[in-house]
Design an enzyme around this catalytic site. Structure first.
Site, PDB file in Angstrom:
ATOM      1  N   ARG A  32       0.808  -1.225   0.000  1.00 34.77           N
ATOM      2  CA  ARG A  32       0.000   0.000   0.000  1.00 34.77           C
ATOM      3  C   ARG A  32       0.842   1.277   0.000  1.00 34.77           C
ATOM      4  O   ARG A  32       0.352   2.350   0.341  1.00 34.77           O
ATOM      5  CB  ARG A  32      -0.998   0.013   1.154  1.00 34.77           C
ATOM      6  CG  ARG A  32      -2.014  -1.113   1.081  1.00 34.77           C
ATOM      7  CD  ARG A  32      -3.127  -0.942   2.100  1.00 34.77           C
ATOM      8  NE  ARG A  32      -4.122  -2.002   1.933  1.00 34.77           N
ATOM      9  CZ  ARG A  32      -4.087  -3.163   2.582  1.00 34.77           C
ATOM     10  NH1 ARG A  32      -3.104  -3.401   3.443  1.00 34.77           N
ATOM     11  NH2 ARG A  32      -5.012  -4.069   2.383  1.00 34.77           N
TER      12      ARG A  32
ATOM     13  N   LYS B 167       2.715  11.082 -11.467  1.00 36.10           N
ATOM     14  CA  LYS B 167       1.884  10.132 -12.215  1.00 36.10           C
ATOM     15  C   LYS B 167       2.654   8.830 -12.410  1.00 36.10           C
ATOM     16  O   LYS B 167       3.818   8.833 -12.804  1.00 36.10           O
ATOM     17  CB  LYS B 167       1.489  10.701 -13.573  1.00 36.10           C
ATOM     18  CG  LYS B 167       0.304  11.643 -13.540  1.00 36.10           C
ATOM     19  CD  LYS B 167      -0.158  11.969 -14.951  1.00 36.10           C
ATOM     20  CE  LYS B 167      -1.405  12.826 -14.948  1.00 36.10           C
ATOM     21  NZ  LYS B 167      -1.866  13.128 -16.329  1.00 36.10           N
TER      22      LYS B 167
ATOM     23  N   GLU C  32       8.565  17.548 -25.471  1.00 42.21           N
ATOM     24  CA  GLU C  32       7.939  17.895 -24.196  1.00 42.21           C
ATOM     25  C   GLU C  32       8.401  19.267 -23.707  1.00 42.21           C
ATOM     26  O   GLU C  32       7.636  19.992 -23.068  1.00 42.21           O
ATOM     27  CB  GLU C  32       8.229  16.821 -23.150  1.00 42.21           C
ATOM     28  CG  GLU C  32       7.501  15.510 -23.392  1.00 42.21           C
ATOM     29  CD  GLU C  32       5.989  15.583 -23.169  1.00 42.21           C
ATOM     30  OE1 GLU C  32       5.514  16.530 -22.524  1.00 42.21           O
ATOM     31  OE2 GLU C  32       5.285  14.687 -23.650  1.00 42.21           O
TER      32      GLU C  32
ATOM     33  N   LYS D  89       6.233  22.588 -14.703  1.00 44.94           N
ATOM     34  CA  LYS D  89       5.398  21.454 -14.320  1.00 44.94           C
ATOM     35  C   LYS D  89       5.106  21.466 -12.826  1.00 44.94           C
ATOM     36  O   LYS D  89       3.988  21.145 -12.399  1.00 44.94           O
ATOM     37  CB  LYS D  89       6.045  20.128 -14.724  1.00 44.94           C
ATOM     38  CG  LYS D  89       5.105  18.954 -14.441  1.00 44.94           C
ATOM     39  CD  LYS D  89       5.503  17.683 -15.117  1.00 44.94           C
ATOM     40  CE  LYS D  89       4.419  16.624 -14.909  1.00 44.94           C
ATOM     41  NZ  LYS D  89       4.796  15.326 -15.509  1.00 44.94           N
TER      42      LYS D  89
ATOM     43  N   GLU E  77      -5.198  16.118 -11.045  1.00 43.39           N
ATOM     44  CA  GLU E  77      -5.912  16.395 -12.292  1.00 43.39           C
ATOM     45  C   GLU E  77      -7.430  16.432 -12.070  1.00 43.39           C
ATOM     46  O   GLU E  77      -8.210  15.937 -12.891  1.00 43.39           O
ATOM     47  CB  GLU E  77      -5.552  15.336 -13.352  1.00 43.39           C
ATOM     48  CG  GLU E  77      -5.707  15.840 -14.784  1.00 43.39           C
ATOM     49  CD  GLU E  77      -5.115  14.889 -15.803  1.00 43.39           C
ATOM     50  OE1 GLU E  77      -4.094  15.234 -16.400  1.00 43.39           O
ATOM     51  OE2 GLU E  77      -5.667  13.791 -15.995  1.00 43.39           O
TER      52      GLU E  77
ATOM     53  N   ARG F 273      -4.260  20.769 -14.432  1.00 41.60           N
ATOM     54  CA  ARG F 273      -3.183  19.868 -14.841  1.00 41.60           C
ATOM     55  C   ARG F 273      -3.396  19.328 -16.252  1.00 41.60           C
ATOM     56  O   ARG F 273      -2.443  18.879 -16.907  1.00 41.60           O
ATOM     57  CB  ARG F 273      -3.060  18.722 -13.831  1.00 41.60           C
ATOM     58  CG  ARG F 273      -1.858  17.839 -14.064  1.00 41.60           C
ATOM     59  CD  ARG F 273      -1.542  16.950 -12.882  1.00 41.60           C
ATOM     60  NE  ARG F 273      -0.416  16.090 -13.173  1.00 41.60           N
ATOM     61  CZ  ARG F 273       0.278  15.417 -12.269  1.00 41.60           C
ATOM     62  NH1 ARG F 273      -0.048  15.502 -10.996  1.00 41.60           N
ATOM     63  NH2 ARG F 273       1.293  14.654 -12.618  1.00 41.60           N
TER      64      ARG F 273
ATOM     65  N   ASN G 137      -1.569  17.925 -21.131  1.00 40.33           N
ATOM     66  CA  ASN G 137      -1.950  17.003 -22.205  1.00 40.33           C
ATOM     67  C   ASN G 137      -1.923  17.663 -23.586  1.00 40.33           C
ATOM     68  O   ASN G 137      -2.352  17.045 -24.573  1.00 40.33           O
ATOM     69  CB  ASN G 137      -3.354  16.448 -21.945  1.00 40.33           C
ATOM     70  CG  ASN G 137      -3.410  15.548 -20.732  1.00 40.33           C
ATOM     71  OD1 ASN G 137      -2.444  14.844 -20.429  1.00 40.33           O
ATOM     72  ND2 ASN G 137      -4.519  15.568 -20.022  1.00 40.33           N
TER      73      ASN G 137
ATOM     74  N   HIS H  65      -1.296  15.683 -26.741  1.00 37.72           N
ATOM     75  CA  HIS H  65      -1.397  14.261 -26.433  1.00 37.72           C
ATOM     76  C   HIS H  65      -2.675  13.611 -26.950  1.00 37.72           C
ATOM     77  O   HIS H  65      -2.716  12.388 -27.101  1.00 37.72           O
ATOM     78  CB  HIS H  65      -1.293  14.038 -24.918  1.00 37.72           C
ATOM     79  CG  HIS H  65       0.088  14.246 -24.383  1.00 37.72           C
ATOM     80  ND1 HIS H  65       0.750  15.452 -24.467  1.00 37.72           N
ATOM     81  CD2 HIS H  65       0.951  13.392 -23.756  1.00 37.72           C
ATOM     82  CE1 HIS H  65       1.945  15.336 -23.915  1.00 37.72           C
ATOM     83  NE2 HIS H  65       2.093  14.107 -23.477  1.00 37.72           N
TER      84      HIS H  65
ATOM     85  N   HIS I 115      -1.554  10.380 -28.657  1.00 31.31           N
ATOM     86  CA  HIS I 115      -1.810   9.024 -28.161  1.00 31.31           C
ATOM     87  C   HIS I 115      -2.534   8.177 -29.208  1.00 31.31           C
ATOM     88  O   HIS I 115      -2.293   6.968 -29.309  1.00 31.31           O
ATOM     89  CB  HIS I 115      -2.636   9.083 -26.876  1.00 31.31           C
ATOM     90  CG  HIS I 115      -1.815   9.375 -25.659  1.00 31.31           C
ATOM     91  ND1 HIS I 115      -2.357   9.560 -24.420  1.00 31.31           N
ATOM     92  CD2 HIS I 115      -0.471   9.510 -25.492  1.00 31.31           C
ATOM     93  CE1 HIS I 115      -1.393   9.802 -23.537  1.00 31.31           C
ATOM     94  NE2 HIS I 115      -0.254   9.774 -24.171  1.00 31.31           N
TER      95      HIS I 115
ATOM     96  N   HIS J 233       7.214   8.792 -28.552  1.00 31.80           N
ATOM     97  CA  HIS J 233       6.143   9.536 -27.899  1.00 31.80           C
ATOM     98  C   HIS J 233       6.243  11.023 -28.252  1.00 31.80           C
ATOM     99  O   HIS J 233       5.239  11.675 -28.550  1.00 31.80           O
ATOM    100  CB  HIS J 233       6.228   9.347 -26.387  1.00 31.80           C
ATOM    101  CG  HIS J 233       5.261  10.164 -25.610  1.00 31.80           C
ATOM    102  ND1 HIS J 233       3.899   9.951 -25.640  1.00 31.80           N
ATOM    103  CD2 HIS J 233       5.451  11.219 -24.771  1.00 31.80           C
ATOM    104  CE1 HIS J 233       3.290  10.833 -24.858  1.00 31.80           C
ATOM    105  NE2 HIS J 233       4.213  11.615 -24.321  1.00 31.80           N
TER     106      HIS J 233
END
Length: 370
Positions: free
Chosen positions: A127, A149, A191, A233, A243, A248, A252, A255, A259, A272
């Site tokens: 956990r 993330k 990026e 960031k 988010e 946030r 993206n 993206h 994606h 990417h």
């Protein structure tokens, strides 16, 4: 050149430092001894991949050992395929076999795949145990190592299973970039460009003037690009840690289409960053219609991406297939595709876009590739 230290302050979390500089990997152990969350760890586990291990695993473990830590390691296959339920299951089993306890910690040594995988392993094993990010790619230094993330992919799409887990420390050793392949360098440059467009005139026009130097891997420019990206960031994440407030989601930018490109072309066909750069070009053009994106921003962004070695892709998929892929992405809401669109440099809007508008834009995009 002295290292740069950037402190990330996120409400409800312990502040953590991002150290950027040549040779900081050699001081990793000493830095961790100064961290309350890690200093007393009976064992550290370094998770890395088959590409990075021969280059930097010994140096990382030597630094940890010199600081008095007992360090084990797990080496996973390189590439996006390691961000899978199968590999994370093997990592969990290995962690248990090593006898890791809740006061142990994980060190993620590698690029974005390793960072996401190791962060997810640390956030879920028992956990949650502490994780330290030691990124070795430009992309991971400017983006994925900061902000917390983590995740793995499913067959249905990227990062559909994941958690938020802030690192205890980030060690961005720019010396490791010397071995980065050109494709991966350009991936990171995308990026940086994304951050610059969304952040401010200051960042954007600095990058526009420094693009040739960054593409050529100038050390001073690279360090500043990383620092500027991390500051940007960190500020965004501090405003919207999970988010949930819509802030946030600016991260993206590029993206949504990116994606979809990765999914339909096959993961690994394009980097990417190359897919995100294509998505930025698409979003800026879509923004002209929906949020009044100035023509000169569209043209100047194209100029920036070209200078960074990120030309338009010579690839397209049918508009209907692209739209379907976008709807499967986790950023979609109730079947509606959302785009981050630049109203101008430093000003963006999160827009729910109707299917017919997207299809028309995708047909234009597809036709331009013919």
């Amino acid at each position: 050149m002295p290292a740069t230290k950037i402190v990330v302050n996120i409400p409800g979390e312990e502040p953590y430092a991002v150290r950027v500089g040549a040779g900081v990997l050699g001081g990793l152990g000493e830095a961790l001894r100064a961290l309350p969350a890690v200093a007393a760890a009976p064992r550290l586990l370094v998770i890395t991949d088959e590409n990075v291990a021969p280059l930097y695993l010994d140096a990382a473990k030597a630094s940890l050992s010199a600081a008095g830590f007992r360090a084990a390691d797990i080496v996973v296959p390189a590439g996006e395929g390691s961000k899978s339920l199968a590999v994370i299951g093997e990592v969990w089993e290995a962690m248990a076999a090593l006898g890791l306890t809740r006061d142990c910690a994980v060190v993620a040594l590698g690029g974005g795949v390793v960072g996401d995988l190791a962060g997810f392993a640390a956030s879920t094993y028992m956990r949650g145990i502490a994780v330290v990010q030691a990124p070795t790619t430009l992309l991971a230094m400017v983006d994925s190592s900061v902000g917390g993330k983590t995740g793995v992919n499913l067959e249905a799409g990227k990062n559909l299973v994941g958690t938020f887990k802030q690192p205890a420390h980030v060690c961005a050793c720019t010396s490791t970039l010397a071995t980065l392949p050109e494709r991966e360098w350009r991936c990171g440059c995308a990026e940086v460009a994304k951050a610059a467009v969304i952040d401010s005139d200051d960042f954007f026009f600095w990058l526009l003037g420094s693009a040739d130097a960054l593409a050529a891997r100038d050390e001073a420019v690279t360090a500043e690009a990383i620092a500027r990206s991390v500051v940007f960031k960190a500020r965004v994440v501090a405003e919207d840690k999970e988010e949930s407030r819509g802030v946030r989601e600016c991260l993206n930018y590029g993206h949504t289409l990116g994606h979809a490109v990765e999914a339909l072309a096959g993961y690994g066909t394009f980097s990417h960053g190359a897919a995100v750069a294509e998505g930025m070009r698409f979003a800026a053009r879509l923004g002209r219609e929906l949020v009044g994106t100035p023509d000169d921003l569209v043209a100047t962004q194209d100029e920036l991406l070209d200078a960074l070695g990120l030309p338009p892709l010579e690839w397209a998929a049918p508009a209907a297939d692209m739209l379907a892929a976008m709807k499967r992405d986790k950023k979609a809401r109730a079947g509606v595709v959302r785009f981050v669109l630049p109203a101008d440099v430093g000003r963006w809007e999160l827009v729910d876009v109707a299917d017919d508008v997207i299809l028309a834009a995708l047909r234009d995009w597809e036709a331009a590739k013919a």
